[in-house]
Structures are given as C-alpha cells and as structure tokens.
Design a protein around this motif. Structure first.
Motif, PDB file in Angstrom:
ATOM      1  N   ALA A  94       0.809  -1.215   0.000  1.00 46.42           N
ATOM      2  CA  ALA A  94       0.000   0.000   0.000  1.00 46.42           C
ATOM      3  C   ALA A  94       0.841   1.263   0.000  1.00 46.42           C
ATOM      4  O   ALA A  94       1.635   1.473   0.918  1.00 46.42           O
ATOM      5  CB  ALA A  94      -0.927   0.006   1.220  1.00 46.42           C
ATOM      6  N   PRO A  95       0.653   2.143  -0.995  1.00 44.82           N
ATOM      7  CA  PRO A  95       1.215   3.486  -0.899  1.00 44.82           C
ATOM      8  C   PRO A  95       0.517   4.257   0.220  1.00 44.82           C
ATOM      9  O   PRO A  95      -0.520   3.801   0.746  1.00 44.82           O
ATOM     10  CB  PRO A  95       0.927   4.084  -2.281  1.00 44.82           C
ATOM     11  CG  PRO A  95      -0.213   3.288  -2.811  1.00 44.82           C
ATOM     12  CD  PRO A  95      -0.091   1.919  -2.233  1.00 44.82           C
ATOM     13  N   PHE A 112       5.513  -4.302   7.410  1.00 38.58           N
ATOM     14  CA  PHE A 112       6.819  -3.893   6.903  1.00 38.58           C
ATOM     15  C   PHE A 112       6.684  -2.596   6.115  1.00 38.58           C
ATOM     16  O   PHE A 112       5.666  -2.381   5.434  1.00 38.58           O
ATOM     17  CB  PHE A 112       7.419  -4.957   5.961  1.00 38.58           C
ATOM     18  CG  PHE A 112       7.656  -6.289   6.598  1.00 38.58           C
ATOM     19  CD1 PHE A 112       8.651  -6.447   7.553  1.00 38.58           C
ATOM     20  CD2 PHE A 112       6.898  -7.390   6.250  1.00 38.58           C
ATOM     21  CE1 PHE A 112       8.874  -7.683   8.152  1.00 38.58           C
ATOM     22  CE2 PHE A 112       7.105  -8.630   6.824  1.00 38.58           C
ATOM     23  CZ  PHE A 112       8.096  -8.773   7.789  1.00 38.58           C
ATOM     24  N   PRO A 113       7.689  -1.716   6.171  1.00 40.93           N
ATOM     25  CA  PRO A 113       7.687  -0.547   5.285  1.00 40.93           C
ATOM     26  C   PRO A 113       8.073  -0.955   3.869  1.00 40.93           C
ATOM     27  O   PRO A 113       8.761  -1.968   3.668  1.00 40.93           O
ATOM     28  CB  PRO A 113       8.749   0.368   5.911  1.00 40.93           C
ATOM     29  CG  PRO A 113       9.657  -0.557   6.639  1.00 40.93           C
ATOM     30  CD  PRO A 113       8.827  -1.723   7.106  1.00 40.93           C
ATOM     31  N   VAL A 222       3.494   0.960   3.121  1.00 42.36           N
ATOM     32  CA  VAL A 222       3.693  -0.208   3.987  1.00 42.36           C
ATOM     33  C   VAL A 222       3.018  -1.447   3.403  1.00 42.36           C
ATOM     34  O   VAL A 222       2.101  -1.343   2.586  1.00 42.36           O
ATOM     35  CB  VAL A 222       3.132   0.030   5.412  1.00 42.36           C
ATOM     36  CG1 VAL A 222       4.009   0.990   6.191  1.00 42.36           C
ATOM     37  CG2 VAL A 222       1.698   0.543   5.364  1.00 42.36           C
ATOM     38  N   VAL A 223       3.497  -2.603   3.849  1.00 48.68           N
ATOM     39  CA  VAL A 223       2.799  -3.868   3.604  1.00 48.68           C
ATOM     40  C   VAL A 223       1.794  -4.063   4.729  1.00 48.68           C
ATOM     41  O   VAL A 223       2.139  -3.945   5.908  1.00 48.68           O
ATOM     42  CB  VAL A 223       3.778  -5.054   3.565  1.00 48.68           C
ATOM     43  CG1 VAL A 223       3.012  -6.355   3.285  1.00 48.68           C
ATOM     44  CG2 VAL A 223       4.858  -4.844   2.516  1.00 48.68           C
ATOM     45  N   LEU A 224       0.550  -4.356   4.362  1.00 48.10           N
ATOM     46  CA  LEU A 224      -0.528  -4.493   5.339  1.00 48.10           C
ATOM     47  C   LEU A 224      -1.130  -5.893   5.277  1.00 48.10           C
ATOM     48  O   LEU A 224      -1.157  -6.522   4.216  1.00 48.10           O
ATOM     49  CB  LEU A 224      -1.638  -3.477   5.052  1.00 48.10           C
ATOM     50  CG  LEU A 224      -1.247  -2.001   5.030  1.00 48.10           C
ATOM     51  CD1 LEU A 224      -2.364  -1.186   4.414  1.00 48.10           C
ATOM     52  CD2 LEU A 224      -0.954  -1.520   6.438  1.00 48.10           C
ATOM     53  N   GLY A 253       9.865  -5.358  -3.042  1.00 47.32           N
ATOM     54  CA  GLY A 253       9.942  -3.944  -2.699  1.00 47.32           C
ATOM     55  C   GLY A 253       9.620  -3.589  -1.272  1.00 47.32           C
ATOM     56  O   GLY A 253       9.153  -2.473  -1.007  1.00 47.32           O
ATOM     57  N   TYR A 254       9.874  -4.488  -0.316  1.00 49.39           N
ATOM     58  CA  TYR A 254       9.654  -4.142   1.088  1.00 49.39           C
ATOM     59  C   TYR A 254      10.965  -4.244   1.851  1.00 49.39           C
ATOM     60  O   TYR A 254      11.979  -4.731   1.338  1.00 49.39           O
ATOM     61  CB  TYR A 254       8.571  -5.029   1.713  1.00 49.39           C
ATOM     62  CG  TYR A 254       8.916  -6.494   1.813  1.00 49.39           C
ATOM     63  CD1 TYR A 254       9.457  -7.046   2.979  1.00 49.39           C
ATOM     64  CD2 TYR A 254       8.677  -7.360   0.743  1.00 49.39           C
ATOM     65  CE1 TYR A 254       9.759  -8.390   3.071  1.00 49.39           C
ATOM     66  CE2 TYR A 254       8.981  -8.715   0.828  1.00 49.39           C
ATOM     67  CZ  TYR A 254       9.520  -9.222   1.992  1.00 49.39           C
ATOM     68  OH  TYR A 254       9.829 -10.562   2.078  1.00 49.39           O
ATOM     69  N   ILE A 255      10.962  -3.756   3.111  1.00 51.12           N
ATOM     70  CA  ILE A 255      12.178  -3.744   3.925  1.00 51.12           C
ATOM     71  C   ILE A 255      11.893  -4.527   5.204  1.00 51.12           C
ATOM     72  O   ILE A 255      11.191  -4.036   6.094  1.00 51.12           O
ATOM     73  CB  ILE A 255      12.606  -2.304   4.268  1.00 51.12           C
ATOM     74  CG1 ILE A 255      12.653  -1.447   2.999  1.00 51.12           C
ATOM     75  CG2 ILE A 255      13.967  -2.297   4.963  1.00 51.12           C
ATOM     76  CD1 ILE A 255      12.918   0.028   3.264  1.00 51.12           C
TER      77      ILE A 255
END
Length: 300
Positions: A94-95, A112-113, A222-224, A253-255
């Motif tokens: 999600a943006p 996760f961001p 973030v990832v939700l 594309g997450y951290i």
C-alpha cells in the motif's frame, strides 16, 4: 440351490464393498479446500506486467504458508479502495494514501515498510508560462487531482486547497494524465507526487512545468495484512516475509528489518479532509466544510 448360491455371493460382495465405499466417502468429506489469499497492489497502466517482479515472492509465500496466493493489480487507487473496504485483499502493498484508509478505517495491520521515499510530498503544478504565483491564485480555476486513495494526488492537495472555490476539479486515473492535461492546456493546475513529476516531466516535448506549491511530507508506504486473516496466520506471513531471500525482498519492494513508519498524524489528516469529498464533484467546488462540522474538522 444355484439361485441361493448366487444371491449369497452377491450379498458377500456388497459387504466387502461397503467399508471401502465408506472410507472413500469419509476421505472426500474430510479433505478441505486450500485457502486462498489475495495480494493487492496498485499498478496504474502497467496491468499484468507489474506482476512479473512479484512472481518469485508469490511462489515463495505459497510454499511457506501452504496457501493459494493470487496477485491482483488495481489500475488506480479507486479500485484499490474498493478492495480494501470489502477486505478482499489479504495482503496489500500500500502506498501512503491507501495505507491511511486501510489502517484508520479498515483495521489493517502494517507489518513492513515499503522501499522508496520516506518523506513523500505532493506538488501542485502549473505550466511554466502560467501567470499563477501562489496557491490562492487557483481560485475559480480548473484543477486536476488523482483518485480518492492517493496521498499525493488527492488527500494532500485537498488539504492545501482548503478554503478555495474552484471552477472545477477533474480526476485523473494516473499521474501521467495530469501532466498530459497541463500540456494540452485543458486544466490550470494539477497534483501528483514529486517522484512522479520527476519521472514524467520530460515526456511532453517542449512543454515546461513549474511547481506552484509543495505539501508537507507523509510516511512511506507499507505492507498491510487484513483483519480477516487469522492472527496466527498473520504471524506466519510476517515470519515468512522476514526470512525471504534478498532477491525476493528486493523484487517485492519491502524492507524486512526497518522500523515501521508512524501513520498517526497522516490518518488524522485524511479524516479531516474526507468531509470535503461531498464538495469535490460539484461545479463550482467549494472546498469548505459545512457549519455542522467546521469547528471540529477544519484543517490546521
């Protein structure tokens, strides 16, 4: 005697068949269908092409969770908001605008961001030959915004345009379309993110654009995980994603090892702006709150 022998043989055959049939029936009834999780993301006009980089992540998550994983791209934020409101998406990349809605309104949990800018900003653009110098000069003009759900294209510019009466607000399905309209001269100003502006600004021949106003920053995407996913399974998803290989993490594309951004203030900003949505499709668009909620909702 021959008939009795045949009948006895038939009855014995049926008795031997019954346990097998019962076992087969029980086996079928006890086999439960594999649960499916849908992973949602916004791809604008890229469509199915945007799913390629998530393919390894999809296969990895299927293997780790023993679930069927389906990737579903939304072509704009409006489609994405509908899927989030219905909790169709089990996991969302999600943006910020979608994240604020999913967290504040739909109880999605950030895990996760996302990679990208930590301080996303929105810009209100005009053509370089425009006479406008300040945001107040847009009174009674035509302004283009993105779709509801977009932080840079919708919520931030609406917040900054509060108090103005606009001749019309037009809604663009993609950030690039805002620049196309500006280039054609069919709008006076348009909103998109700084990052998108830098990406598309040189694709319009000799037309030059100018930043009229820059917004406050908002958190990274973030990832939700949906509240419809069981708590234990949420932990399973989080564990699997945190243990993924570097190449899978990079493509998705997450951290996995970074601190989650704080969405408290941005969720409040979105809630303050949402009462304006009753005005945005009107002509003219009077971007002020009615008397019933002005005292409590007016942006500060």
């Amino acid at each position: 005697m021959r008939l009795s022998f045949r009948l006895r043989h038939l009855l014995l055959s049926q008795l031997f068949l019954l346990p097998a049939l019962t076992f087969s029936s029980c086996s079928q009834n006890n086999s439960e269908p594999v649960e499916k999780w849908v992973i949602g993301l916004v791809s604008y006009d890229a469509g199915a092409q945007s799913l390629d980089k998530y393919q390894n992540f999809k296969e990895y998550l299927e293997k780790q969770t023993h679930k069927i994983i389906e990737l579903e791209p939304a072509l704009n934020e409006l489609q994405a908001v509908q899927q989030i409101n219905s909790k169709t998406w089990s996991v969302v990349f999600a943006p910020p605008g979608l994240a604020a809605i999913a967290i504040g309104k739909n109880q999605y949990t950030p895990i996760f961001p996302l990679q990208g800018l930590n301080n996303l900003r929105s810009v209100l653009l005009v053509r370089d030959d425009s006479p406008f110098k300040n945001i107040s000069d847009l009174a009674n003009k035509v302004v283009a915004l993105g779709q509801p759900g977009s932080a840079a294209g919708y919520y931030l510019p609406l917040y900054d345009l509060y108090g103005l009466t606009l001749k019309e607000i037009r809604f663009s399905s993609t950030p690039k379309t805002v620049l196309e309209w500006l280039s054609q001269g069919t709008i006076d100003a348009g909103a998109l993110s700084e990052e998108e502006f830098q990406q598309y600004r040189n694709q319009f021949g000799t037309t030059k654009f100018r930043v009229l106003h820059t917004s406050r920053p908002v958190p990274a995407g973030v990832v939700l995980v949906s509240p419809a996913v069981d708590v234990n399974e949420q932990e399973q998803i989080k564990k699997a994603m945190s243990q993924a290989t570097a190449s899978i993490v990079e493509d998705a594309g997450y951290i996995p090892d970074a601190k989650l951004p704080d969405y408290t203030q941005f969720v409040k900003l979105v809630e303050k702006v949402r009462p304006l949505e009753a005005q945005v499709k009107k002509k003219p668009a009077v971007l002020e709150f009615n008397q019933n909620n002005a005292a409590t909702s007016q942006p500060q």
